[in-house]
Design an enzyme around this catalytic site. Structure first.
Site, PDB file in Angstrom:
ATOM      1  N   SER A 262       0.729  -1.318  -0.002  1.00  0.00           N
ATOM      2  CA  SER A 262      -0.063  -0.013   0.079  1.00  0.00           C
ATOM      3  C   SER A 262       0.848   1.250  -0.012  1.00  0.00           C
ATOM      4  O   SER A 262       1.591   1.444  -0.792  1.00  0.00           O
ATOM      5  CB  SER A 262      -0.904  -0.170   1.214  1.00  0.00           C
ATOM      6  OG  SER A 262      -1.788   0.887   1.170  1.00  0.00           O
TER       7      SER A 262
ATOM      8  N   ASP B  13      -8.639  -3.561  -6.514  1.00  0.00           N
ATOM      9  CA  ASP B  13      -8.582  -4.227  -5.373  1.00  0.00           C
ATOM     10  C   ASP B  13      -9.369  -3.875  -4.134  1.00  0.00           C
ATOM     11  O   ASP B  13      -9.059  -4.240  -3.198  1.00  0.00           O
ATOM     12  CB  ASP B  13      -7.147  -4.560  -4.755  1.00  0.00           C
ATOM     13  CG  ASP B  13      -6.506  -3.309  -4.547  1.00  0.00           C
ATOM     14  OD1 ASP B  13      -6.966  -2.414  -4.325  1.00  0.00           O
ATOM     15  OD2 ASP B  13      -5.371  -3.287  -3.995  1.00  0.00           O
TER      16      ASP B  13
ATOM     17  N   HIS C 167      -7.512  -5.536  -0.889  1.00  0.00           N
ATOM     18  CA  HIS C 167      -6.280  -4.500  -0.583  1.00  0.00           C
ATOM     19  C   HIS C 167      -5.443  -5.050   0.480  1.00  0.00           C
ATOM     20  O   HIS C 167      -4.220  -5.309   0.322  1.00  0.00           O
ATOM     21  CB  HIS C 167      -6.644  -3.075  -0.395  1.00  0.00           C
ATOM     22  CG  HIS C 167      -5.362  -2.405  -0.464  1.00  0.00           C
ATOM     23  ND1 HIS C 167      -4.683  -2.195  -1.608  1.00  0.00           N
ATOM     24  CD2 HIS C 167      -5.232  -1.403   0.555  1.00  0.00           C
ATOM     25  CE1 HIS C 167      -3.693  -1.093  -1.281  1.00  0.00           C
ATOM     26  NE2 HIS C 167      -4.064  -0.770   0.070  1.00  0.00           N
TER      27      HIS C 167
END
Lengths: 656, 657
Positions: free
Chosen positions: B246, B559, B612
């Site tokens: 991320s 995602d 995610h």
């Protein structure tokens, strides 16, 4: 039939019920209860319910209570508490300056599981050592297996990886609520310290010091972190705070880091001078700890011996399988090489021979009673404890004059195999290999001094000591420039190494005094069962007027480390320019007189001198804060001595 | 008879009837004659009831604890058939073993933060987690918590008297909250092939700060550099495998520039530091080009979930029961002090994200529709494409209108009034009260904002925040990468304004999930319901049955957080081969993981998830990482795995490479 009617009286009871505060509420359950019976299960449930409600109520009020309430109560009882040292020092305007490194001691650092046998399911990255110790109870044998090291290599057994916890959490609390470094960390934080300038140099304390580098590269890690912290603090050198065995570990580190690779860290000959401002040793067993001897010899310490004295039946008859447990403990601890780092060093020169010892003439409370009328010469005579005889078989041998001692040498005794039987050998303690003749030979030598203890251990546990002697040494160097002293096994013995060439550095030794500390032992033979450890501390040996109690001779110290061991190097061995301290590093002795906590509310006390509890001693913490904020030893006020350490040091005849 | 017997008195111990099961009870009763007179009052009933619950609770708890740890797995296997081996076991059976040291770089939000110094209200919280763990304090003392989690408005650092610091070590982000794994599954599998703490490092940092400020305040970048050097040295010179997740992806881009830049602004590692120390960067779910989701977060402190909630229960939120609006404003006040949120604004502007009348993904919805109804296909469908390029539209009409028909009034020169400002609002600092109605209306009348204009819009509505942000982040595309201005650290986390390091042996992966609708553009509306509320809201009534617009949000493949375009473009095109952004020709690989929701809820968050955060438990992804850590190259892994249209979309982007 009348019985039925007696019970069946809800109508007659309604008027009473109306007395209750709330009619509606009480009527509803009553209607139900008409049909219900007040059975045993109901009563139980009722009881449990009551307890639960009460418990919840208490829990709630406990949680709702402001965090300062206990302090408030304490202050109401004992008067206002002194400011914690962090607050006090902060008010003087001191602030974070030098980065700080903690080196925890044996036992206090957490260990966690990274790989294990099937029985450890669900324990991945959970603490095996430290924290709650829940697994010791749930699966003791499994736990034991994973905490043991390999007999031969001193490293993990195959398929097992137990590793030290990293970060400050590794040793801030040992178990829940039992602080080790937490109080110090807390006070440092008040000055502005945080994790970027505090580093916990946690290591696997079961391994020999050099093996922590071989297996985990722990020494490299410490070197790298010190370098990083010094760099990010703008070049301010680090203050190192080792505790207990960490003191020896850091001695080892200082030699390692300046030794060229591959054995050493290759930091160059002035690494310490460049990176270290001060080493503040807390309760350091520089010259070893007598307590480690019975630990290795018979897996007992005073506490267990005392327990046996109080309740002889329980322990001797092996209810609770305590003897069995002791043997397992012995098997376990004997695989830990590090325990051998604390065997008394320096032999008879330091610890005394058959007829003398540095501390002779000491008896508890002497310092405090100085002003009172006493007959010094008389008590000197009566209390002439032979501390030099670290292990005596029988009280007689402990007291007898040298000339009268009859000793038969054990070293050539033939070891028999007659004790060995299959049920015993699964517990590996090496005792079954000595046989009765070996055991008797040991007992007939009667008295062992510090030098002879090493030989004794080599006799009863040859495999263990073979492993140990590859990593540790207990002698005194004649010539420190002899190239053999480049070997890593000498690095943790201050009597066989030179301090680094760092004239600016300062070395402090800080320790508690005023608590009776184990120094010598009276042993007895035990033949009670076949598989037992054949030696036991003879807790019947007791002498009201001397320091002998429960088979243990005690001397001044911090309950674990005798003053002599903690103080001698800084008081004499390293003071000024000596051959052990060629660059004349300044040394300071800071003693803290033990005062037990005044009330229960104080917990472990703020003036304690005990080996671990001293980490919460306000005076000690204040000293550390001042040094971390930039003070030198002179500014602290130099030495602070309560014990007779200087006198005792003078008695030791060591070439400096 | 039955009735009588039931009413039998406790004292009737000597009756002859054979009610065996009561006799025991009766005897006991007899010992306590007092109870005879006791009455079964309400209180007793309560106690009895609680007692029952407690007892059964303890029983359950006991059986739960006595249950072998493998029991749930056993049940699951009985239902769904045998589980596949976890990747760690599978790979270690093939004989792979720990080789390269591994560094984890956690993303925003997932890293724990703990308190080192605070005001009085934080008593007892010293070195306790404020963020992560149980979040107990959020409920106990919310205002105190929000105060300590906020940073200073001006400096972007801690407010005076507060020190909140990142947790260090693997525990920093192995679990985000109890039982909610982030890195834990990966760590457990790495441990199976021999990894332990000496060759795994969690590069935790304070994710609230701008990237350069983590170095200024905590020297975090220096710490990461030192630890990578240490691990490479102690592993016998084997280079490190970096695994950012991320926002950590951007953080590590920043790090790679920082470490080779000369001191004092950089780490002074020299121009070949990355080549010497890094084998591979395995980016997981990386928002290389930003995340559209961050725009509504900054503009109106809402994300789809909150907007949907408002749609489901409009009364609750609009009428401000529960003081929800108030809470949103506090959240906004807090998050707006976090510089890092601005690192994820969409980068590259219209060139990447599309303009008024085009966007790279424009035919995505149509294709999906056609796939879904391929039996009744009507190719002549003249449905409008979704105008993803219009990241924010005021009203659904504006979102759909053709570019020519749009009437926009420029907001940039609008006069901001102070009409909204009143004292009760100011305590919640959101800068909205400084805009006044004039400013708000001007913002609305511009109707449509593309990626370039979104940045300007934010600068208009929150000038202070963006002033802080623009000192640390940049959202453009570099014309000339050799321009010395790009030596400034604010460009380092934007892949379109930096060159990759000179490390031809290095490999860069981007691994991300696809197959989940992901926020891409928003339909907004004005709300004047109350004086102090945030004046903009996602218009949840905007909905189009046949397109990707639901509840005011246009969605696209991704995602769930990062659109595939953002995660994939750089590796698919921007850096592929030797380009001006990748002068040394570092090899890039795209590994997509198609999302499959967990089959049964016994599987927890699934082993094939593409979401995610849940992708960190995806077995295929973990296996790839293990192989790389054990020495495999991208070629050996099988090169690209692509399920989405990322290559097609990338082609549409007209970027000078």
């Amino acid at each position: 039939m009348p019985v039925i009617r007696r019970k069946n009286a809800p109508e007659t009871e309604t008027p009473e019920a109306s007395d209750a505060e709330d009619d509606k509420k009480s009527k509803l359950p009553e209607r139900k209860s008409k049909d219900k019976k007040w059975s045993c299960i109901d009563t139980c449930c009722w009881l449990v319910g009551c307890i639960c409600v009460l418990w919840w109520f208490l829990l709630f009020s406990y949680n709702a209570m402001p965090a300062s309430f206990p302090q408030f109560v304490t202050e109401a009882i004992t008067g206002p508490l002194p400011d914690p040292p962090g607050v006090k020092v902060l008010k003087e305007g001191l602030k974070v300056k030098h980065p700080v490194v903690f080196v925890p001691g044996i036992v206090t650092g957490g260990l966690e599981l990274w790989e294990g046998e099937e029985c450890t399911e669900g324990l991945f990255r959970k603490r095996l050592w430290g924290g709650t110790f829940g697994e010791v109870y749930k699966r003791p044998l499994c736990w034991m297996y994973h905490m043991s090291l390999d007999n031969e290599t001193g490293l993990d057994p195959p398929g097992v990886r137990v590793r030290p916890v990293t970060g400050l959490v590794a040793a801030d609390y040992f178990a829940a609520g039992y602080f080790v470094w937490a109080v110090l960390i807390n006070n440092l934080a008040r000055l502005g310290y945080e994790e970027k300038n505090m580093y916990m140099a946690s290591y696997d304390w079961r391994l020999s010091f050099q093996n922590t580098e071989v297996r985990d590269q722990t020494l490299s890690r410490i070197k790298s972190n010190i370098e990083l912290m010094v760099a990010t603090s703008g070049g301010k050198k680090a203050v190192i705070i080792p505790h207990s065995m960490g003191v020896l570990y850091f001695l080892h580190f200082m030699k390692w880091v300046e030794t060229p690779a591959p054995v050493g860290g290759g930091g160059g000959p002035n690494w310490c001078a460049k990176h270290l401002k001060a080493v503040m040793n807390i309760g350091g067993p520089f010259l070893g700890v007598p307590k480690s001897v019975p630990g290795l010899f018979s897996a007992e310490v005073r506490d267990i011996a005392v327990a046996r004295a109080l309740a002889p039946g329980i322990l001797d008859k092996d209810l609770f399988r305590l003897q069995m447990m002791l043997q397992h403990v012995m098997k376990l601890t004997r695989t830990w090489d590090s325990t051998m780092s604390m065997i008394p060093k320096g032999g008879d020169t330091i610890w005394g021979g058959l007829d003398w010892s540095p501390e002779e003439g000491y008896y508890p409370g002497k310092r405090n009673q100085n002003n009172e009328t006493q007959t010094p010469d008389q008590s000197e005579e009566a209390n002439h404890a032979n501390y030099g005889r670290m292990i005596s078989f029988g009280q007689e041998a402990a007291n007898i004059a040298v000339a009268e001692l009859k000793r038969i040498d054990f070293r050539d005794a033939v070891k028999g195999k007659n004790v060995a039987n299959s049920s015993c050998s699964d517990v590996w303690t090496e005792y079954q290999e000595i046989g009765y003749s070996g055991i008797n030979a040991v007992a007939e030598y009667k008295v062992y001094t510090a030098d002879e203890i090493v030989e004794l251990l080599q006799f009863v546990a040859p495999k263990m000591m073979a492993r140990g002697s590859a990593h540790f040494s207990y002698g005194i160097a004649d010539n420190l420039d002899d190239p053999k002293y480049d070997h890593h096994k000498y690095w943790s013995n201050p009597l066989e190494t030179k301090l680094p060439n760092a004239p600016e550095m300062e070395i402090f030794t800080m320790y508690g005094v005023g608590i009776p500390t184990e120094r010598a032992y009276v042993y007895g033979l035990t033949h009670s069962a076949e598989c037992h450890i054949p030696f036991q501390i003879d807790c019947s040996a007791d002498c009201a007027e001397s320091c002998l109690a429960g088979g243990v001779y005690t001397v001044d110290g911090d309950e674990t480390v005798p003053t002599l061991s903690a103080g001698y190097m800084c008081a004499k061995g390293w003071r000024g320019k000596t051959r052990f301290n060629p660059s004349g590093i300044k040394t300071y002795v800071r003693e803290y007189d033990h005062a037990p906590p005044a009330t229960l509310l104080e917990g472990r006390g703020t003036q304690s001198g005990a080996h671990v509890d001293i980490m919460g001693n306000f005076a000690l913490i204040e000293d550390i804060l001042r040094v971390a904020a930039g003070a030198t030893g002179e500014e602290l006020g130099g030495d602070q001595i309560y014990s007779d350490i200087l006198k005792w040091s003078d008695k030791i005849n060591l070439r400096l | 008879m039955a009735l009588i017997r039931r009413k039998k008195a406790p004292g009737s111990e000597n009756q002859g009837t054979s009610d065996v099961k009561i006799t025991d009870d009766d005897n006991k009763k007899n010992k306590k004659p007092i109870q005879k007179n006791k009455r079964w009052t309400c209180l007793d009933n309560c106690c009895w009831f609680i007692g029952c619950i407690c007892v059964s609770w303890w029983l359950l708890l006991f059986s739960f604890n006595a249950m072998p740890a493998s029991f749930p797995q056993f049940v699951t296997e009985a239902i769904t058939g045998p589980w596949p081996d976890p990747p760690g076991v599978k790979v270690s059976k093939e004989g792979l073993f720990a080789k390269h040291p591994v560094v984890f770089v956690p993303g925003i939000v997932t890293g724990g933060l703990e308190l080192w110094e605070g005001h009085n209200c934080t008593e007892g919280l010293f070195r306790k987690r404020l963020w992560g763990g149980t979040f107990g304090e959020v409920y106990k003392r919310p205002l105190c918590w929000a105060e300590h989690m906020s940073l200073d408005n001006e400096t972007g650092m801690d407010p005076p008297g507060v020190r909140v610091r990142p947790v260090t070590g693997l525990v920093a982000a192995d679990y985000f909250a109890a039982g909610y794994f982030v890195w834990a599954v990966l760590i457990a599998n790495l441990a199976r092939i021999g990894y332990e703490e000496k060759n795994m490092y969690m590069a935790s940092y304070d994710w609230r700060l701008s990237f350069q400020n983590t170095e200024v305040r905590d020297q975090t970048l220096s710490r990461i550099k030192s630890n990578i050097e240490l691990m490479v040295a102690t592993s016998g010179g084997k280079k490190a495998v970096i695994i950012p997740h991320s926002m950590g992806v951007l953080y590590f881009l920043h790090f790679m520039k920082w470490v080779e830049a000369p001191a004092p602004m950089g780490g002074g590692g020299g121009p070949d530091w990355c080549a010497k120390h890094i084998k591979t960067v395995v980016n997981i779910g990386g928002p290389f080009l930003g995340v559209p989701k961050s725009v509504p977060g900054l503009l109106s402190a809402e994300v789809r979930d909150i907007a949907v909630l408002r749609a489901v229960a409009p009364g609750v939120l609009d009428k401000d029961l529960f003081r929800f609006q108030m809470m949103l404003q506090h959240v906004m006040k807090m998050t707006r002090t976090w510089d890092s949120t601005m690192s994820m604004l969409p980068k590259g502007g219209d060139t990447i994200w599309g303009g008024l009348d085009w966007s790279p993904e424009e035919d995505y919805c149509q294709n999906r529709r056609n796939q879904n109804h391929n039996d009744t296909k009507n190719p002549a469908s003249h449905e409008k494409n979704s105008n993803y390029g219009r990241i924010i539209s005021f009203g659904q009409e504006a979102a759909d209108a053709a570019a020519l028909e749009l009437k926009r009034i420029d907001f940039r020169d609008a006069i901001k009034g102070r009409t909204v400002a009143n004292s009760s609002c100011q305590e919640v600092w959101t800068e909205y009260h400084e805009m006044g109605y004039g400013g708000i209306d001007a913002a609305v009348e511009y109707k449509v904002y593309t990626a370039d204009e979104v940045v300007e819009l934010l600068e208009f509505v929150a000038p202070k925040m963006m002033a802080r942000g623009s000192a640390h982040f940049s959202y453009g595309i570099a014309e000339n990468l050799n321009d010395p201005k790009y030596d400034h650290y604010k460009y380092w986390s934007n892949p379109l304004e930096t060159k990759l390091p000179n490390a031809p042996d290095m490999e860069i992966y981007t691994m991300y999930g696809v197959g989940i609708p992901t926020e891409r553009a928003y339909v907004y509306k004005l709300t004047h319901s109350a004086e102090c509320t945030i004046p903009f809201q996602i218009d949840t009534s905007a909905d189009r049955v046949d397109s990707c617009l639901t509840d005011g949000v246009f969605t696209v493949d991704g995602d769930e957080t990062v659109p595939a375009l953002s995660a994939g473009f750089m590796c698919a095109k921007g850096w592929r081969g030797k380009t001006r952004f990748n002068p040394s020709g570092i090899k890039t690989y795209i590994r997509e993981y198609n999302h499959a929701p967990p089959a049964t809820f016994l599987e927890g968050r699934g082993t094939q998830s593409g979401a995610h955060v849940d992708i960190m438990g995806n077995f295929a992804l973990i296996e790839d990482i293990l192989r790389v850590a054990a020495g495999a190259t991208g070629e050996e892994l099988g090169g690209d795995i692509i399920y989405s249209d990322i290559l097609k979309w990338s082609e549409k982007i007209n970027l000078n490479l």
